[in-house]
Each structure stands twice: as C-alpha cells, then as structure tokens.
Design an enzyme around this catalytic site. Sequence first.
Site, PDB file in Angstrom:
ATOM      1  N   HIS A  97       0.845  -1.212   0.000  1.00  0.00           N
ATOM      2  CA  HIS A  97       0.000   0.000   0.000  1.00  0.00           C
ATOM      3  C   HIS A  97       0.874   1.253   0.000  1.00  0.00           C
ATOM      4  O   HIS A  97       0.606   2.211  -0.721  1.00  0.00           O
ATOM      5  CB  HIS A  97      -0.893   0.046   1.255  1.00  0.00           C
ATOM      6  CG  HIS A  97      -1.953  -1.005   1.323  1.00  0.00           C
ATOM      7  ND1 HIS A  97      -2.099  -1.834   2.412  1.00  0.00           N
ATOM      8  CD2 HIS A  97      -2.934  -1.347   0.465  1.00  0.00           C
ATOM      9  CE1 HIS A  97      -3.131  -2.643   2.210  1.00  0.00           C
ATOM     10  NE2 HIS A  97      -3.656  -2.365   1.029  1.00  0.00           N
TER      11      HIS A  97
ATOM     12  N   LYS B 294     -16.520  -7.963   8.102  1.00  0.00           N
ATOM     13  CA  LYS B 294     -15.319  -8.711   7.695  1.00  0.00           C
ATOM     14  C   LYS B 294     -14.477  -9.177   8.880  1.00  0.00           C
ATOM     15  O   LYS B 294     -13.452  -9.809   8.699  1.00  0.00           O
ATOM     16  CB  LYS B 294     -14.460  -7.841   6.773  1.00  0.00           C
ATOM     17  CG  LYS B 294     -14.740  -8.091   5.304  1.00  0.00           C
ATOM     18  CD  LYS B 294     -13.750  -7.358   4.444  1.00  0.00           C
ATOM     19  CE  LYS B 294     -13.328  -8.141   3.224  1.00  0.00           C
ATOM     20  NZ  LYS B 294     -12.304  -7.434   2.443  1.00  0.00           N
TER      21      LYS B 294
ATOM     22  N   ARG C 273      -1.172  -5.674  -8.418  1.00  0.00           N
ATOM     23  CA  ARG C 273       0.058  -6.396  -8.072  1.00  0.00           C
ATOM     24  C   ARG C 273       0.477  -7.336  -9.195  1.00  0.00           C
ATOM     25  O   ARG C 273       1.656  -7.468  -9.499  1.00  0.00           O
ATOM     26  CB  ARG C 273      -0.162  -7.226  -6.794  1.00  0.00           C
ATOM     27  CG  ARG C 273      -0.279  -6.379  -5.565  1.00  0.00           C
ATOM     28  CD  ARG C 273      -0.850  -7.176  -4.424  1.00  0.00           C
ATOM     29  NE  ARG C 273      -2.220  -7.604  -4.720  1.00  0.00           N
ATOM     30  CZ  ARG C 273      -3.065  -8.044  -3.828  1.00  0.00           C
ATOM     31  NH1 ARG C 273      -2.693  -8.179  -2.579  1.00  0.00           N
ATOM     32  NH2 ARG C 273      -4.300  -8.380  -4.166  1.00  0.00           N
TER      33      ARG C 273
ATOM     34  N   SER D  99      -2.936  -7.839   2.737  1.00  0.00           N
ATOM     35  CA  SER D  99      -3.177  -7.746   4.181  1.00  0.00           C
ATOM     36  C   SER D  99      -3.585  -9.108   4.737  1.00  0.00           C
ATOM     37  O   SER D  99      -3.129  -9.519   5.810  1.00  0.00           O
ATOM     38  CB  SER D  99      -4.284  -6.727   4.470  1.00  0.00           C
ATOM     39  OG  SER D  99      -3.926  -5.464   3.988  1.00  0.00           O
TER      40      SER D  99
HETATM   41  O1  PNS Z   1      -8.437  -3.314   0.274  1.00  0.00           O
HETATM   42  P1  PNS Z   1      -9.530  -3.946  -0.533  1.00  0.00           P
HETATM   43  O2  PNS Z   1     -10.303  -4.889   0.340  1.00  0.00           O
HETATM   44  O3  PNS Z   1      -9.002  -4.572  -1.787  1.00  0.00           O
HETATM   45  O4  PNS Z   1     -10.515  -2.772  -0.969  1.00  0.00           O
HETATM   46  C1  PNS Z   1     -11.697  -3.061  -1.669  1.00  0.00           C
HETATM   47  C2  PNS Z   1     -12.610  -1.828  -1.692  1.00  0.00           C
HETATM   48  C3  PNS Z   1     -12.800  -1.253  -0.307  1.00  0.00           C
HETATM   49  C4  PNS Z   1     -12.002  -0.782  -2.588  1.00  0.00           C
HETATM   50  C5  PNS Z   1     -13.961  -2.289  -2.298  1.00  0.00           C
HETATM   51  O5  PNS Z   1     -14.425  -3.428  -1.621  1.00  0.00           O
HETATM   52  C6  PNS Z   1     -15.006  -1.193  -2.222  1.00  0.00           C
HETATM   53  O6  PNS Z   1     -14.955  -0.245  -2.980  1.00  0.00           O
HETATM   54  N1  PNS Z   1     -15.960  -1.344  -1.262  1.00  0.00           N
HETATM   55  C7  PNS Z   1     -16.954  -0.337  -0.962  1.00  0.00           C
HETATM   56  C8  PNS Z   1     -18.329  -0.751  -1.479  1.00  0.00           C
HETATM   57  C9  PNS Z   1     -18.439  -0.501  -2.961  1.00  0.00           C
HETATM   58  O7  PNS Z   1     -18.300   0.612  -3.447  1.00  0.00           O
HETATM   59  N2  PNS Z   1     -18.690  -1.586  -3.708  1.00  0.00           N
HETATM   60  C10 PNS Z   1     -18.824  -1.538  -5.128  1.00  0.00           C
HETATM   61  C11 PNS Z   1     -17.475  -1.486  -5.814  1.00  0.00           C
HETATM   62  S1  PNS Z   1     -17.690  -1.316  -7.561  1.00  0.00           S
END
Ligand code: PNS
Length: 167
Positions: A17, A41, A94, A132
């Site tokens: 990150h 989660k 990644r 993570s």
């Molecule tokens: O660190 P991560 O878990 O890869 O992050 C994922 C994240 C938080 C970017 C994604 O799950 C997200 O945007 N969640 C918020 C809900 C949302 O907007 N969902 C639709 C995505 S198109």
Amino acid sequence: MRRAIFPGSFDPLTNGHLDIIRRSLPLFDEIVVAILNNPEKNPMFSVDERRSMIEEILSRIDATTCRLVVDSFSGLTADFAREKQAAAIIRGIRAIGDYEYELRMALMNRRLQPEIETVFLTAAEEYSFVSSTLMKQVFELGGRVDALVPEPIIEKMRAKLNGAAAI
Ligand code: PNS
C-alpha cells in the site's frame, strides 16, 4: 487542485500500500487514504486503530507537493469519491490476477460516477504477492512479515496477538 482517494480495507496497511501511495504522490495534490468501515469482515484492527496507524506511518513520508489525508467511509466508494470531490480513485495492481476484479470495480464505479477516473498503478515487484490477508495469516501462525509490513504496524499486530492469547 487534483484530489484522489485511495480506498481499501487496510487491515493492516502493508508496504505494498505504501508503495502505491508513494507512486501516487507526484500525480495528485491531495490523496485521501480512505478506510472502508466494514465490520462484517471481522477485522484485526478497528477503523480508529487503522486510521491512527496509517496517520503515524504517513507522517514519515516526505510529501512536499501532495497533502496526505486519512479518512474512513461506509457505503459506496464512488459516493465517497464524489463527496470528496475527487478526480480519481487510485487502485494498485500487483499481478495480472488482480486485473479482472479491479476492472469490474473500475467499470462499475465509472457507471456510478462517470466523471471520476480509476487510476491503476503497478506495485513494485517485491510486493507483488503481499496482501493484508496473507500478512495476517502468516503473522498469526508465527511467520515473519518484516520488510513487507511497516515495523510500527508489526508491533501493533504483535500486541493484538499477545492480547488475544491473554484472553
Ligand atoms: O483493500 P480492498 O479490500 O481490496 O478494498 C476493496 C474496496 C474497499 C475498494 C472495495 O471493496 C469497495 O470499494 N468497497 C466499498 C463498497 C463498494 O463501493 N462496492 C462496489 C465497488 S464497484
């Protein structure tokens, strides 16, 4: 003023990150590291804990041309980006395996907020396997994650694990 959000769970923040944040600095005037509040989660760290750890780590970065801010949000990333008047959503890629999921998210976010672009940045090769989830799993089973997770965060992980063992 070019503002971007960098959304994620950051449970915890890894050096992968940090690498993406460093690469984003020359591209934006302000980056909001946006922690998703997602209690279902069952995270290792609360949002407040994650926020203060990230603030501590970011305060060590020499970011003269870019303001670094930490915030949290619930609900849709696209809504949060709009609320912040962000021009872009930053996501790190990644390896090729990340691309399909990231592309779907980027296209959905574009449908929700057509004027906000998703910017994909490629992480350094040495972090291409770092997530993570993997860091937590390895650490909890006694493996070393140094050089992959910032040292102050490893200390907090150690304290969590010792605290959990004491219960
Ligand atoms: O660190 P991560 O878990 O890869 O992050 C994922 C994240 C938080 C970017 C994604 O799950 C997200 O945007 N969640 C918020 C809900 C949302 O907007 N969902 C639709 C995505 S198109």
